[in-house]
Structure formats: structure tokens, C-alpha cells
Design a protein around this motif. Structure first.
Motif, PDB file in Angstrom:
ATOM      1  N   TYR A  46      10.297   7.201   4.409  1.00 19.63           N
ATOM      2  CA  TYR A  46      10.350   8.345   3.499  1.00 19.63           C
ATOM      3  C   TYR A  46       9.016   9.079   3.449  1.00 19.63           C
ATOM      4  CZ  TYR A  46      11.411  11.045  -0.694  1.00 19.63           C
ATOM      5  OH  TYR A  46      11.613  12.071  -1.578  1.00 19.63           O
ATOM      6  N   ARG A  47       7.939   8.333   3.466  1.00 13.69           N
ATOM      7  CA  ARG A  47       6.616   8.966   3.337  1.00 13.69           C
ATOM      8  C   ARG A  47       6.267   9.826   4.540  1.00 13.69           C
ATOM      9  NH1 ARG A  47       2.617   6.029  -0.193  1.00 13.69           N
ATOM     10  NH2 ARG A  47       1.076   6.520   1.391  1.00 13.69           N
ATOM     11  N   LEU A 128      16.892   0.724   2.034  1.00 14.10           N
ATOM     12  CA  LEU A 128      15.464   0.397   1.956  1.00 14.10           C
ATOM     13  C   LEU A 128      14.633   1.559   1.411  1.00 14.10           C
ATOM     14  CD1 LEU A 128      14.535  -1.518   5.253  1.00 14.10           C
ATOM     15  CD2 LEU A 128      14.106  -2.263   2.924  1.00 14.10           C
ATOM     16  N   GLU A 129      14.752   2.703   2.062  1.00 16.40           N
ATOM     17  CA  GLU A 129      13.842   3.807   1.736  1.00 16.40           C
ATOM     18  C   GLU A 129      14.161   4.454   0.392  1.00 16.40           C
ATOM     19  OE1 GLU A 129      11.060   4.574   3.342  1.00 16.40           O
ATOM     20  OE2 GLU A 129      11.408   2.984   4.801  1.00 16.40           O
ATOM     21  N   GLN A 131      14.273   2.975  -2.244  1.00 18.28           N
ATOM     22  CA  GLN A 131      13.329   2.351  -3.180  1.00 18.28           C
ATOM     23  C   GLN A 131      11.983   3.073  -3.142  1.00 18.28           C
ATOM     24  OE1 GLN A 131      14.274   0.004  -5.222  1.00 18.28           O
ATOM     25  NE2 GLN A 131      16.248  -0.521  -4.300  1.00 18.28           N
ATOM     26  N   VAL A 132      11.670   3.648  -1.998  1.00 18.25           N
ATOM     27  CA  VAL A 132      10.434   4.417  -1.875  1.00 18.25           C
ATOM     28  C   VAL A 132      10.618   5.792  -2.518  1.00 18.25           C
ATOM     29  CG1 VAL A 132       8.751   5.369  -0.256  1.00 18.25           C
ATOM     30  CG2 VAL A 132       9.929   3.233   0.288  1.00 18.25           C
ATOM     31  N   ALA A 133      11.774   6.396  -2.249  1.00 18.88           N
ATOM     32  CA  ALA A 133      12.025   7.758  -2.736  1.00 18.88           C
ATOM     33  C   ALA A 133      12.111   7.801  -4.259  1.00 18.88           C
ATOM     34  CB  ALA A 133      13.314   8.289  -2.124  1.00 18.88           C
TER      35      ALA A 133
ATOM     36  N   TYR B  70       6.194   3.769  -4.342  1.00 19.59           N
ATOM     37  CA  TYR B  70       5.784   3.727  -2.935  1.00 19.59           C
ATOM     38  C   TYR B  70       5.613   5.136  -2.351  1.00 19.59           C
ATOM     39  CZ  TYR B  70       6.323  -1.269  -1.991  1.00 19.59           C
ATOM     40  OH  TYR B  70       6.151  -2.633  -1.955  1.00 19.59           O
ATOM     41  N   ALA B  71       6.369   6.094  -2.869  1.00 17.43           N
ATOM     42  CA  ALA B  71       6.341   7.433  -2.272  1.00 17.43           C
ATOM     43  C   ALA B  71       5.004   8.120  -2.485  1.00 17.43           C
ATOM     44  CB  ALA B  71       7.470   8.276  -2.848  1.00 17.43           C
ATOM     45  N   VAL B  73       1.925   6.561  -4.018  1.00 15.60           N
ATOM     46  CA  VAL B  73       0.694   5.804  -4.232  1.00 15.60           C
ATOM     47  C   VAL B  73      -0.292   6.040  -3.078  1.00 15.60           C
ATOM     48  CG1 VAL B  73       1.530   3.668  -3.138  1.00 15.60           C
ATOM     49  CG2 VAL B  73      -0.221   3.562  -4.917  1.00 15.60           C
ATOM     50  N   LEU B  96      -4.153   1.307   2.998  1.00 14.66           N
ATOM     51  CA  LEU B  96      -3.371   1.009   1.785  1.00 14.66           C
ATOM     52  C   LEU B  96      -2.485  -0.215   1.972  1.00 14.66           C
ATOM     53  CD1 LEU B  96      -2.631   2.267  -1.062  1.00 14.66           C
ATOM     54  CD2 LEU B  96      -0.674   3.277   0.091  1.00 14.66           C
ATOM     55  N   TRP B  97      -1.877  -0.328   3.163  1.00 12.86           N
ATOM     56  CA  TRP B  97      -0.909  -1.413   3.383  1.00 12.86           C
ATOM     57  C   TRP B  97      -1.613  -2.765   3.466  1.00 12.86           C
ATOM     58  CZ3 TRP B  97       2.918   0.931   1.718  1.00 12.86           C
ATOM     59  CH2 TRP B  97       3.246   2.222   2.104  1.00 12.86           C
ATOM     60  N   GLN B 162      11.947  -3.983  -2.591  1.00  8.32           N
ATOM     61  CA  GLN B 162      12.043  -3.972  -1.132  1.00  8.32           C
ATOM     62  C   GLN B 162      10.887  -3.149  -0.572  1.00  8.32           C
ATOM     63  OE1 GLN B 162      13.981  -5.656   0.783  1.00  8.32           O
ATOM     64  NE2 GLN B 162      15.380  -6.476  -0.767  1.00  8.32           N
ATOM     65  N   ALA B 163      10.274  -3.653   0.480  1.00  9.37           N
ATOM     66  CA  ALA B 163       9.111  -2.970   1.058  1.00  9.37           C
ATOM     67  C   ALA B 163       9.553  -1.840   1.980  1.00  9.37           C
ATOM     68  CB  ALA B 163       8.276  -3.969   1.838  1.00  9.37           C
ATOM     69  N   PRO B 164       8.771  -0.760   2.043  1.00  6.79           N
ATOM     70  CA  PRO B 164       9.119   0.339   2.943  1.00  6.79           C
ATOM     71  C   PRO B 164       8.885  -0.027   4.401  1.00  6.79           C
ATOM     72  CG  PRO B 164       7.004   0.772   1.926  1.00  6.79           C
ATOM     73  CD  PRO B 164       7.531  -0.495   1.307  1.00  6.79           C
ATOM     74  N   ARG B 165       9.409   0.811   5.270  1.00  8.08           N
ATOM     75  CA  ARG B 165       9.365   0.554   6.704  1.00  8.08           C
ATOM     76  C   ARG B 165       7.928   0.459   7.229  1.00  8.08           C
ATOM     77  NH1 ARG B 165      12.500   0.374  10.846  1.00  8.08           N
ATOM     78  NH2 ARG B 165      12.161   1.466  12.817  1.00  8.08           N
ATOM     79  N   GLU B 166       7.043   1.282   6.658  1.00  9.65           N
ATOM     80  CA  GLU B 166       5.660   1.287   7.155  1.00  9.65           C
ATOM     81  C   GLU B 166       4.952  -0.049   6.903  1.00  9.65           C
ATOM     82  OE1 GLU B 166       6.148   4.335   4.640  1.00  9.65           O
ATOM     83  OE2 GLU B 166       4.546   5.582   5.445  1.00  9.65           O
TER      84      GLU B 166
END
Lengths: 237, 249
Positions: A46-47, A128-129, A131-133, B70-71, B73, B96-97, B162-166
Motif C-alpha cells: 500500500y505504501r 494483508l494490505e 491493515q496498512v491502509a 503502517y500507512a 508512520v 524504519l523496518w 498483520q505485517a505489510p509486504r515491505e
């Protein structure tokens, strides 16, 4: 699964049938942009997603994109709502095609795994994403979890009052299934989810009906995989 | 002037045995870390200053993640919360990660240590004249876990999300935490139950527990401990053997 519970869930999912509403050209472009944002978010995260990346996937123009959506975030939120509702409908249809709660749960789970393994990049965005969004998409996600938990709860009518499972059991089970999906997606190993089908059936059935029924559900799922794993893996819609 | 209290590390407690922010080392002992050390000459050894900064950054990482998500930070958010400059941030972590992973591992160690200590204490307290009741240990472990999440929702959010893909390393750290907690859950079963348990089920139960707690952290963090009876009942249910709920539909 109880028919009335399924009917209520169907009413709660306001997805228009594409068979009765033929998409307009503009609608098709918008649809492509929504698929594009989910694909890009699933692929890049997402980022790292951008309108440019979405348009490279969907083939549209920036101006059209902003005619349809206020922002990338808005596009993701709208796409999320549409696709999570579609997924919910497909799980529901698979479940109500079976008779008996246990068979319905297994059919819904199989449909989920087929959807995830067929389009893992879309699934990454949905599970998954999101949760980020956060924001509107995460609210839709939580609503979908509650609906699925409600469907699982339809078995409560068949359990004696003194044996009734705790109230949050449905959310607990759906969360466990989703975490397993997320784990496989994060590792880029969506296909390994089929190996987890028996455990997931044990988790779902055992949480409501106890260990004896869970063991039967586990054995049935193992037998299904032994009999038709290739067919299940190839049956993604 | 801010007083920096130094406490000897506890024996056998691992690198971060206990503590309010990230655990142990010279800053353990139950006193919250000061936001920053006094400016100017203070005579505190450079190594301690550096460790203090690192611990503040780890605590700030969880806080910043809770506040920004997460978006959004960034290293700036984390540095500001820890009262250090961004250049100091990069002296400690590559990005950051890296910081997120270190914060995750520290929080996971604290959670596991608290649960293990509670289970051990429950075993010690058990009446030796009676057969051991595995449910006591399960209840003690769950109570300790809920207490951890309630007292530090930011760390709870970090561990359960849940952790992001990065952040692929974070996904691996999460799997490791799930395995550790699943091993603890297995120890609450007797040998007969254990032999009949399908492999992987405990991991699924832990996954479900973390997801469930994550869903409750936002609105019910302070009253998480009230969930204990329901959580014990859910986790205990799939291993109930004599009291089958009903004929399976």
C-alpha cells in the motif's frame, strides 16, 4: 447452514449482478481501475502504490481516474468494498449449495482458498494490505469478518444451551482462518494453504462442536484433498 | 535534573527479561524510561546513553505505529516520540523496518517471558497432593497475555497486527512468535491429549487468539482481562474429549 442466516447475509451484501446490469464503457474503465489498485497494492504494498502504477495496469488515463475517484485512497476504499463483498457472496453461494453446517463450512473454506490461490495479489490487498491502509477499507474488512462470523454462528441453534460456545467464537475462528491466509500470502506461498485445510476445518468445527466433531471434519477434509486436490486447486473462480 | 536509575540485570533473564518499555539490560527494574537524558555534561558513559536512546526508539516505534498506522508512520514520527534526532535514529537502525523488527522482537520476548513466568508460578502454586490441572496453567498464561496487551496496547497492536509486504522480516518474526506461543499451549495439555492433537492446530489457535485480541484492542484495551473466561473456554473447547457439544450436524 441455516437458510435464513444465508438469506440475511445475502441481503447485507449489496452487490449488483453483472448479468442483469451490463457495464457501460465508463463503468468498465472504472472497474479496471479498481482491479488495478488492488493488483498494484497487492504487488507493491500500500505504501508504494501510486496512481501511475494503477494506470499502467488498467490502461486508463489520469483524468478519467480522477473523474471516478477523489484519490488513490478513495479508489482503494471503493475497490475494497466491491471486491470484499464479491468474495463474501461467492463464499455464501458455495456454502448454501451444501446441506449441513459442516459441509457448508468446508465448501466456503474451499471457495476461499480457491479465490486466494487464483489471485494471490488481489488477496494480499484484501487481507494483508488493508491493515496498512486502515480507514474506510478496514471498516469494510471488519464488517465482512462480522458477517462471516454470523454465518458460522448459524449452528448455534443446533447446540444445546448448556454446551453453547462463547459469544466471540465466530470472530475467533474467522480471525484464525484469515491469519493463516495472511501468513501464506506474506510468504508468497498461497498454494500451501491447501495443506492447512484439515487444520482449519478442525479449528472451525472444534470451536463450536468440540473435539469429536472436529476430528471427523479433519478426516473429511483430508479425504477430500487425497481424492481431488488437483481438481480443487484448478477450480479457482 | 532527571535521575537515571541504574539497576543490575536480573540473573538468567535473557537480554530483555522484564521492564516497562522494552525490558531489561541496565534500564530494567520497573521504572519507566525518562523521555530523554539531561542535556550537557552529565557524566553518563556514552554506551549507556546509546543504549538508552535505542530503548526509547523501540518504545517509540510501537507508539508511533499505534498513532500513525503502517500507512503513515515514518522515522521522523519515531525519532520525535523518542526525543532523538533522525540522524541518531539512523545510527541505531538502517531503516524504519529494522527498527520495527527490533521493537517486535523485544515486545515478543517480553510477552513470552511474562506468560512463561505466569505458567511456572501456576505450577508452583498447585497443591502437590492433587493431580495437576492443566487448565490452571492455561488460565494463568492467558491472564498474563491479556494483562500484557492491556497494560501496553501499543506493543499489543504491534505483535498482533498483520505485517505489510515491505516488512518481510517482520512476517518471519511473527511466525516465530506464533510457534513459541503454540509450544506453550502444547505444554498445557496432558500426554494423551497431545498425542491426538493434529499438527499445526495450536498454531492456528494462537493465530486466532492474536487476531481476536487485535480486533478488541481498539475499543476494549483496558478491559481485555474480562475476556479471559471466554478465551479459556474457546481454547479449551477443541481439546474437550468427554463432553461433546452435540451430535454434529
Amino acid at each position: 447452514m441455516r437458510q435464513e442466516a444465508c438469506a440475511a447475509a445475502r441481503e447485507a451484501l449489496p452487490v449488483e449482478s453483472t448479468e442483469t446490469n451490463a457495464p457501460t464503457p465508463d463503468g468498465t474503465i472504472r472497474e479496471g481501475e479498481m482491479e488495478g489498485v488492488l493488483h498494484v497494492v497487492g504487488e507493491l504494498g500500500y505504501r508504494a502504490a501510486s496512481v501511475r502504477a494503477v494506470l499502467e495496469y488498467s490502461g486508463g488515463h489520469r483524468r478519467q481516474f480522477y473523474d471516478h475517484f477523489d484519490s488513490l485512497e478513495d479508489c482503494f476504499a471503493q475497490a475494497y468494498e466491491t471486491w470484499i463483498d464479491r468474495l463474501g457472496v461467492s463464499l455464501l453461494e458455495a456454502a448454501i449449495a451444501e446441506s449441513g453446517w459442516r459441509s457448508s463450512v468446508r465448501a466456503g473454506l474451499v471457495q476461499l482458498l480457491q479465490s486466494v490461490t487464483a489471485r494471490p495479489e488481489i488477496a494480499r490487498a484484501l487481507f494483508l494490505e488493508v491493515q496498512v491502509a486502515g480507514g474506510a477499507a478496514l471498516i469494510k474488512h471488519d464488517e465482512a469478518v462480522e458477517r462471516l462470523a454470523g454465518l458460522l454462528d448459524s449452528v448455534r441453534g443446533e447446540i444445546g444451551a448448556d454446551e453453547e460456545p462463547p459469544a466471540p467464537t465466530g470472530v475467533f475462528v474467522v480471525g484464525g482462518i484469515e491469519a493463516c491466509v495472511c501468513d501464506a500470502l506474506a510468504a508468497d506461498e498461497a498454494n500451501r494453504l491447501w495443506d492447512a485445510l484439515p487444520e482449519l476445518m478442525h479449528l472451525a468445527v472444534g470451536s463450536y462442536l468440540g473435539n469429536e466433531a472436529a476430528e471427523r471434519a479433519l478426516e473429511e477434509a483430508q479425504a477430500l484433498l487425497e481424492r481431488d486436490r488437483a481438481g480443487l486447486e484448478g477450480g479457482a473462480r | 535534573m532527571t535521575e537515571l536509575r541504574l539497576v543490575e540485570p536480573e540473573a538468567g533473564g535473557g537480554p530483555f527479561p522484564e521492564g516497562p518499555e522494552t525490558g531489561g539490560g541496565p534500564f530494567s527494574g520497573g521504572t519507566p524510561l525518562p523521555r530523554r537524558l539531561p542535556r550537557g555534561r552529565h557524566g553518563i558513559p556514552a554506551g549507556l546513553v546509546s543504549e538508552h536512546q535505542r530503548l526509547r526508539l523501540l518504545a517509540a516505534m510501537a507508539e508511533a505505529l499505534g498513532a500513525q498506522g503502517y500507512a503513515n508512520v515514518t522515522t521522523t514520527h519515531v525519532s520525535e516520540l523518542a526525543s532523538v534526532s533522525t540522524s541518531t535514529f539512523y545510527k541505531h537502525f538502517g531503516n524504519l523496518w529494522d527498527c520495527l523488527l527490533a521493537a517486535y522482537v523485544a515486545a515478543a520476548d517480553r510477552l513470552c517471558a511474562q506468560i512463561e513466568a505466569a505458567c511456572f508460578a501456576a505450577g508452583e502454586d498447585a497443591d502437590a497432593s492433587k493431580p495437576a490441572d492443566d487448565t490452571d496453567s492455561l488460565e494463568a498464561g492467558i491472564a498474563a497475555g491479556l494483562s500484557f496487551f492491556a497494560s501496553d496496547p501499543a506493543a499489543g497492536h504491534l505483535l498482533s497486527a498483520q505485517a505489510p509486504r515491505e516488512a518481510s522480516a517482520l512476517c518471519a518474526a511473527r511466525r516465530l512468535l506464533v510457534s513459541r506461543l503454540a509450544a506453550m499451549l502444547r505444554r498445557t495439555r496432558d500426554a494423551n491429549e497431545e498425542a491426538l492433537q493434529p499438527p499445526g492446530l495450536d498454531e492456528r489457535l494462537i493465530d486466532a487468539t492474536l487476531a481476536f485480541l487485535h480486533s478488541r484492542l481498539g475499543s476494549e484495551a483496558e478491559s481485555l482481562i474480562d475476556l479471559m473466561p471466554e478465551l479459556v473456554a474457546i481454547l479449551d473447547r477443541s481439546r474437550c474429549r468427554g463432553s461433546e457439544a452435540t451430535a454434529a450436524p
